[in-house]
Motif scaffolding. Structure first.
Motif, PDB file in Angstrom:
ATOM      1  N   HIS A 306       5.235  36.481 -37.232  1.00 42.17           N
ATOM      2  CA  HIS A 306       4.259  35.761 -38.049  1.00 42.17           C
ATOM      3  C   HIS A 306       2.843  36.024 -37.520  1.00 42.17           C
ATOM      4  O   HIS A 306       2.617  36.017 -36.300  1.00 42.17           O
ATOM      5  CB  HIS A 306       4.556  34.269 -38.049  1.00 42.17           C
ATOM      6  N   PRO A 307       1.888  36.254 -38.395  1.00 41.80           N
ATOM      7  CA  PRO A 307       0.521  36.549 -37.950  1.00 41.80           C
ATOM      8  C   PRO A 307      -0.091  35.362 -37.228  1.00 41.80           C
ATOM      9  O   PRO A 307       0.272  34.208 -37.464  1.00 41.80           O
ATOM     10  CB  PRO A 307      -0.209  36.862 -39.253  1.00 41.80           C
ATOM     11  N   ASP A 321      -4.263  39.665 -37.899  1.00 41.95           N
ATOM     12  CA  ASP A 321      -3.715  40.021 -36.588  1.00 41.95           C
ATOM     13  C   ASP A 321      -2.322  39.412 -36.455  1.00 41.95           C
ATOM     14  O   ASP A 321      -2.165  38.193 -36.505  1.00 41.95           O
ATOM     15  CB  ASP A 321      -4.638  39.496 -35.482  1.00 41.95           C
ATOM     16  N   PHE A 322      -1.321  40.277 -36.274  1.00 43.06           N
ATOM     17  CA  PHE A 322       0.055  39.800 -36.100  1.00 43.06           C
ATOM     18  C   PHE A 322       0.370  39.478 -34.642  1.00 43.06           C
ATOM     19  O   PHE A 322       1.474  39.021 -34.350  1.00 43.06           O
ATOM     20  CB  PHE A 322       1.035  40.830 -36.647  1.00 43.06           C
ATOM     21  N   GLY A 323      -0.552  39.761 -33.742  1.00 44.63           N
ATOM     22  CA  GLY A 323      -0.357  39.389 -32.349  1.00 44.63           C
ATOM     23  C   GLY A 323       0.612  40.241 -31.584  1.00 44.63           C
ATOM     24  O   GLY A 323       0.851  39.997 -30.392  1.00 44.63           O
ATOM     25  N   THR A 333       3.697  37.486 -50.095  1.00 40.99           N
ATOM     26  CA  THR A 333       3.838  36.812 -51.381  1.00 40.99           C
ATOM     27  C   THR A 333       2.453  36.670 -51.978  1.00 40.99           C
ATOM     28  O   THR A 333       1.457  36.519 -51.258  1.00 40.99           O
ATOM     29  CB  THR A 333       4.490  35.429 -51.229  1.00 40.99           C
ATOM     30  N   VAL A 334       2.390  36.708 -53.302  1.00 39.22           N
ATOM     31  CA  VAL A 334       1.093  36.693 -53.967  1.00 39.22           C
ATOM     32  C   VAL A 334       1.245  36.133 -55.372  1.00 39.22           C
ATOM     33  O   VAL A 334       2.315  36.275 -55.991  1.00 39.22           O
ATOM     34  CB  VAL A 334       0.489  38.115 -54.017  1.00 39.22           C
ATOM     35  N   SER A 335       0.225  35.516 -55.875  1.00 39.73           N
ATOM     36  CA  SER A 335       0.165  35.065 -57.261  1.00 39.73           C
ATOM     37  C   SER A 335      -1.130  35.574 -57.873  1.00 39.73           C
ATOM     38  O   SER A 335      -2.172  35.612 -57.200  1.00 39.73           O
ATOM     39  CB  SER A 335       0.205  33.534 -57.353  1.00 39.73           C
ATOM     40  N   GLY A 336      -1.063  35.971 -59.136  1.00 41.80           N
ATOM     41  CA  GLY A 336      -2.261  36.461 -59.795  1.00 41.80           C
ATOM     42  C   GLY A 336      -1.962  36.974 -61.178  1.00 41.80           C
ATOM     43  O   GLY A 336      -0.853  36.818 -61.706  1.00 41.80           O
ATOM     44  N   LEU A 403      -2.795  33.291 -44.039  1.00 38.75           N
ATOM     45  CA  LEU A 403      -1.811  33.839 -43.110  1.00 38.75           C
ATOM     46  C   LEU A 403      -0.383  33.608 -43.595  1.00 38.75           C
ATOM     47  O   LEU A 403       0.497  34.452 -43.398  1.00 38.75           O
ATOM     48  CB  LEU A 403      -1.993  33.227 -41.717  1.00 38.75           C
ATOM     49  N   GLU A 404      -0.145  32.462 -44.231  1.00 41.31           N
ATOM     50  CA  GLU A 404       1.226  32.154 -44.652  1.00 41.31           C
ATOM     51  C   GLU A 404       1.711  33.072 -45.761  1.00 41.31           C
ATOM     52  O   GLU A 404       2.911  33.076 -46.094  1.00 41.31           O
ATOM     53  CB  GLU A 404       1.346  30.694 -45.085  1.00 41.31           C
ATOM     54  N   ASN A 405       0.818  33.871 -46.343  1.00 45.45           N
ATOM     55  CA  ASN A 405       1.236  34.834 -47.358  1.00 45.45           C
ATOM     56  C   ASN A 405       1.886  36.075 -46.751  1.00 45.45           C
ATOM     57  O   ASN A 405       2.493  36.875 -47.476  1.00 45.45           O
ATOM     58  CB  ASN A 405       0.047  35.285 -48.206  1.00 45.45           C
TER      59      ASN A 405
END
Length: 586
Positions: A306-307, A321-323, A333-336, A403-405
């Motif tokens: 997780h980033p 940054d994923f660390g 995930t995306v909406s549009g 980030l949660e995307n």
């Protein structure tokens, strides 16, 4: 007297747990014993393979790669196996497993198929429907391709492997995979196979070479279905299959993937899908290469990262940054709205000013482009590429980047972890973790030098230097058994062992680099007691030594040809002629 609890566990066949589709008539078996007492050791074993062979009690402490000793096994057969052990206290224990043979060289009830258009940027999708009227006892899919593939059956993905069939010396052999699809078979069925370029037909090495193996997008697949009444049904690739262009408009190992979700063939792997505009396939000439059942562990999604932060760089760019520097994919995930896009590229580091730095990628684009279909929420990860990265730079994204995307999907050959190290020094602990992540990132079907730029090749020198460490960290027996088979195939008396395996750089070899032919089999033997790998690689080992003897003016001095010298020496002088006649030091 205290009761000693003895057990037998971690059963494997050819290094693998309950494998299906193995292509050897004389497999080998391993197991471990566990006891709550100290000083316990195995003194005897009994190995039973189905109803075809039993070793009887053998007075031996051997428990690693014990060979089946019966008559040759038959293809397409599941064999249960059982081991009983006895220890030095007279206690006994038993455990069971199974394995399943593949084709074992028998004829395929299928033909190679391809498209009319041949090589195009778009990834074709192949499709076939069929009916099964009788209750199914078991069903398997045997499949491979020139390129990389993913299959769906009745709306569900087949298996959990990625970038199959992997990378081999395609001119000589291609691995096929076997999938248990019993639970996916219905009365009315549809199967689809999407085919990407991968290592076989895509761009390879920094010279911008393409389709080095000179193949069109083709595959061969065979469904073998056993019904409850004892009959066997074969559904194979032929001219009854159809194809259509799918949503993946471009996919390259180095350059990333372009996916237009508006072009997705939703429902194509379901029977009632109306395949309007689909074309029929044509037969393709079968390659000279042998079809060999999967030898090593496949590539799988082995961890999720997780980033940790969303950065606005001094240049004003949005970077996630994923660390952790990893190899795999950035899923999202995306909406549009329909037609809006998500576009990002990858990098391992930021520069000294904190800006996104991709200069070390050279010509590799490492870019993902996704066009939305316009649903409420869409999820995506790439399919036929992989990236080495810690950071992604968001070039386009509808709405606010959060980030949660995003999640990082770590991919590598699914080897079993066997070694670990921890101490009181945090720096040493971090160094060891760097080694582990480095191995995971570079053990993606072949042992590569790097997983991010326009190279990612199976350099022989890197493999021979690292193999001992690799065998301490993970069980790499199956991994190197597969790769060393390609070392032997790519080797020649004329130019020895190529510098990269599979060989895409042409006729050249070098001292130290080619030594992998002798060092790697020996290290696998040292790590696992694998005598068979010494037997199968013996000619390759011997030929490499004899090749060295033939160089130079006598058998004691190798002073001809091309050599890398001390490639990583801090004071090395690049591009200056060395003392080797006819060669240059790199």
């Amino acid at each position: 007297m205290a009761i000693i609890m003895l057990s037998c566990y971690d059963l494997t066949c050819e290094y693998l747990t309950n494998p299906i589709g193995i292509d050897t008539e004389y497999p080998r078996f391993s197991w471990k014993l566990r006891s709550d007492a100290s000083g316990v050791m195995q003194t005897a074993y009994e190995l039973t393979i189905g109803d075809v062979w039993c070793s009887g009690w053998v007075e031996s402490s051997e428990s690693v790669l014990v060979e089946y000793g019966g008559a040759p096994l038959t293809p397409f057969t599941r064999y249960p196996w059982r081991v009983r052990i006895r220890d030095n206290h007279g206690e006994t224990a038993a455990a069971e497993g199974f394995f399943e043979t593949g084709t074992l060289g028998s004829a395929w009830h299928a033909q190679w198929i391809t498209t009319e258009e041949g090589n195009t940027e778009e990834c074709p999708v192949f499709r076939r429907t069929f009916r099964v009227e009788t209750p199914v006892k078991s069903a398997r899919l045997y499949i491979t391709a020139h390129g990389v593939y993913e299959a769906e059956l009745n709306g569900s993905r087949v298996g959990d492997c990625y970038l199959t069939p992997g990378w081999t010396a395609y001119h000589d052999r291609i691995l096929y995979q076997t999938y248990d699809i019993t639970g996916q078979i219905a009365t009315e069925n549809a199967i689809t196979v999407t085919l990407g370029k991968g290592w076989c037909r895509g761009r390879l090495v920094w010279e911008n070479s393409r389709n080095l193996y000179e193949r069109e997008p083709d595959l061969i697949a065979m469904l073998r279905i056993e019904t409850e009444d004892g009959s066997v049904i074969f559904i194979g690739t032929d001219t009854q299959w159809q194809y259509q262009t799918g949503p993946i408009l471009m996919s390259e190992i180095y350059d990333g993937e372009i996916h237009d979700a508006r072009k997705e063939l939703t429902g194509a792997s379901k029977f009632n899908y109306i395949a309007g505009g689909w074309k029929y396939t044509k037969l393709q000439n079968a390659p000279n290469a042998k079809l060999i059942g999967q030898i090593n562990e496949p590539i799988r999604h082995c961890e999720t990262v997780h980033p940790i932060s969303l950065i606005t760089t001094p240049n004003g760019e949005t970077v996630i940054d994923f660390g952790q520097n990893m190899v795999g994919w950035a899923a999202f995930t995306v909406s549009g709205k329909s037609g809006e896009r998500v576009v990002f590229d990858h990098a391992e580091v930021l520069d000294r000013d904190g800006n996104f730095y991709s200069g070390n990628m050279r010509t590799a684009k490492n870019r993902i482009e996704y066009t939305l279909r316009g649903d409420e929420q869409e999820s995506y990860h790439p399919h036929f590429t992989f990236e080495g990265f810690r950071y992604i730079r968001i070039l386009e994204f509808p709405g606010t980047v959060k980030l949660e995307n995003f999640t990082g999907m770590v991919l590598h050959s699914d080897m079993k972890r066997t070694g670990d190290f921890r101490c009181s020094n945090d720096l040493l602990n971090q160094l060891f973790q760097n080694v582990i992540w480095g191995q995971r990132g570079n053990f993606l079907d072949v042992p590569t030098d790097c997983p991010q730029r326009d190279e990612r090749l199976g350099w022989s020198g890197d493999a021979q230097v690292f193999i001992r460490t690799a065998a301490l960290n993970y069980n790499v027996g199956a991994f190197f058994t597969k790769w060393l088979g390609d070392v032997a195939l790519e080797q020649s008396n004329e130019y020895g062992v190529p510098n990269v395996i599979p060989n895409v750089l042409g006729a050249q070899s070098s001292s130290a680099w080619g030594d992998v032919a002798t060092i790697a089999p020996w290290e696998i033997y040292r790590a696992y007691g694998d005598r068979r790998i010494l037997e199968t690689q013996y000619e390759s080992m011997k030929n490499w030594v004899e090749y060295i003897r033939a160089q130079g003016e006598n058998e004691l001095l190798w002073n001809t040809g091309h050599h890398f010298g001390d490639w990583l020496s801090m004071d090395s002088r690049r591009n200056i002629a060395d003392t080797c006649r006819g060669g240059t030091a790199k």
